[in-house]
Design a protein around this motif. Structure first.
Motif, short mmCIF file in Angstrom:
data_model
loop_
_atom_site.label_atom_id
_atom_site.label_comp_id
_atom_site.label_asym_id
_atom_site.label_seq_id
_atom_site.Cartn_x
_atom_site.Cartn_y
_atom_site.Cartn_z
N GLU A 1 5.93 6.75 -7.83
CA GLU A 1 6.08 7.04 -6.58
C GLU A 1 4.63 7.33 -5.75
OE1 GLU A 1 8.69 10.21 -5.85
OE2 GLU A 1 10.41 8.68 -4.93
N GLN A 2 3.99 8.31 -6.90
CA GLN A 2 2.74 9.06 -6.76
C GLN A 2 1.49 7.98 -6.87
OE1 GLN A 2 2.28 11.95 -6.48
NE2 GLN A 2 0.13 11.07 -5.43
N TYR A 3 1.52 6.21 -7.38
CA TYR A 3 1.23 4.77 -7.79
C TYR A 3 1.08 5.00 -6.27
CZ TYR A 3 -0.23 0.65 -7.61
OH TYR A 3 -1.11 -1.01 -8.00
N ILE A 4 2.49 4.17 -5.94
CA ILE A 4 2.72 3.76 -4.06
C ILE A 4 2.06 4.72 -3.12
CG2 ILE A 4 4.54 3.65 -2.66
CD1 ILE A 4 6.63 2.60 -5.23
N ILE A 5 2.36 5.98 -2.98
CA ILE A 5 1.65 6.87 -2.66
C ILE A 5 0.59 6.89 -2.17
CG2 ILE A 5 1.37 9.23 -1.53
CD1 ILE A 5 4.21 10.20 -2.24
N ASP A 6 -0.39 6.78 -3.54
CA ASP A 6 -1.56 6.85 -3.48
C ASP A 6 -2.64 5.44 -2.78
OD1 ASP A 6 -2.05 9.61 -4.35
OD2 ASP A 6 -2.33 9.23 -6.75
N THR A 7 -2.05 4.56 -3.56
CA THR A 7 -2.46 3.22 -3.01
C THR A 7 -2.54 2.93 -1.91
OG1 THR A 7 -1.72 1.94 -5.24
CG2 THR A 7 -2.77 0.78 -3.81
N LEU A 8 -1.34 2.77 -1.02
CA LEU A 8 -0.95 2.17 0.39
C LEU A 8 -1.15 3.88 0.91
CD1 LEU A 8 2.42 0.71 -0.22
CD2 LEU A 8 0.39 0.43 0.23
N LYS A 9 -1.09 5.14 0.65
CA LYS A 9 -1.79 6.37 1.39
C LYS A 9 -0.64 6.69 2.67
CE LYS A 9 -7.33 5.34 1.24
NZ LYS A 9 -7.02 4.39 0.65
N ASN B 1 7.14 0.04 9.20
CA ASN B 1 6.49 -0.58 9.87
C ASN B 1 5.30 -0.99 9.99
OD1 ASN B 1 9.12 -1.68 10.39
ND2 ASN B 1 8.99 -0.94 12.39
N ARG B 2 4.44 -0.25 9.68
CA ARG B 2 3.05 -0.55 9.77
C ARG B 2 1.78 -1.24 8.63
NH1 ARG B 2 -0.98 3.22 7.32
NH2 ARG B 2 0.11 4.83 5.61
N GLU B 3 1.00 -1.42 8.42
CA GLU B 3 0.35 -2.75 7.58
C GLU B 3 0.05 -2.13 6.78
OE1 GLU B 3 0.18 -7.55 8.60
OE2 GLU B 3 -1.27 -6.05 9.24
N HIS B 4 -0.73 -1.83 5.42
CA HIS B 4 -1.63 -0.44 5.03
C HIS B 4 -2.75 -1.50 4.62
CE1 HIS B 4 1.83 2.10 4.27
NE2 HIS B 4 2.92 0.92 3.70
N ASN C 1 1.86 8.28 4.51
CA ASN C 1 2.32 9.22 5.97
C ASN C 1 3.24 10.23 5.42
OD1 ASN C 1 3.79 8.80 7.06
ND2 ASN C 1 2.89 7.76 7.99
N LYS C 2 3.28 11.52 5.33
CA LYS C 2 4.58 12.27 5.20
C LYS C 2 5.80 11.99 5.13
CE LYS C 2 6.41 16.44 3.86
NZ LYS C 2 7.26 16.25 2.66
N ASP D 1 8.40 10.62 2.68
CA ASP D 1 9.96 11.14 2.62
C ASP D 1 11.26 9.55 2.90
OD1 ASP D 1 9.25 13.55 2.73
OD2 ASP D 1 9.74 13.97 5.14
N LYS D 2 11.01 9.04 3.13
CA LYS D 2 11.39 7.06 3.21
C LYS D 2 11.05 6.80 1.33
CE LYS D 2 10.63 5.98 7.66
NZ LYS D 2 10.40 4.85 8.42
N LEU D 3 10.20 7.35 1.12
CA LEU D 3 9.95 6.96 0.05
C LEU D 3 10.91 7.42 -1.58
CD1 LEU D 3 8.65 5.29 -2.56
CD2 LEU D 3 6.72 6.70 -2.01
N ASP D 4 10.93 8.55 -1.43
CA ASP D 4 11.89 9.62 -1.85
C ASP D 4 12.82 9.42 -2.27
OD1 ASP D 4 11.34 11.21 -3.85
OD2 ASP D 4 11.77 13.19 -2.64
#
Length: 118
Positions: free
Chosen positions: A58-66, A10-13, A68-69, A73-76
């Motif tokens: 997945e890595q693009y999303i993780i890096d761009t939006l920073k 629910n957070r804004e990145h 958290n763990k 996990d939700k993304l995966d």
């Protein structure tokens, strides 16, 4: 710029559109374009390309939006279609489109797809 992805949290990145972010966005888009050009590949090469596509997305999303763990996990655990939707949304936002522009383009695309079915 603020990017919110309901499927992850629910957070804004807060994404600062720096040269690094733009370069990573273009690299991601290039990798996706190259993945579409796999007709002359062997089956193992196509499987490696598919695996790379999932990992790169997945890595693009993780890096761009920073992320958290918990968000990682939700993304995966998402379907690849949902993951692609998130990545495409992030790409469009980074490239300067507003939420309203994206929503309008999505509606127009869905309308065009629907008329093709008829």
């Amino acid at each position: 710029m603020k990017i919110k992805e309901q499927l992850l949290s629910n957070r804004e990145h807060n994404v600062k559109v720096s040269n690094r972010i733009m370069r990573n966005t273009l690299k991601y888009q290039l990798s996706m374009a190259e993945a579409d050009d796999g007709d002359d590949k062997t089956v193992p090469e196509k499987l490696h390309m598919s695996l790379d596509t999932i990992s790169n997305t997945e890595q693009y999303i993780i890096d761009t939006l920073k992320l958290n763990k918990d968000e990682q996990d939700k993304l995966d655990d998402l379907s690849f279609d949902d993951t692609l939707r998130i990545a495409n949304h992030v790409v469009l936002r980074v490239q300067g489109l507003s939420e309203e522009d994206i929503e309008l383009a999505t509606k127009q695309s869905q309308s065009a797809d629907k008329s093709k079915e008829d």
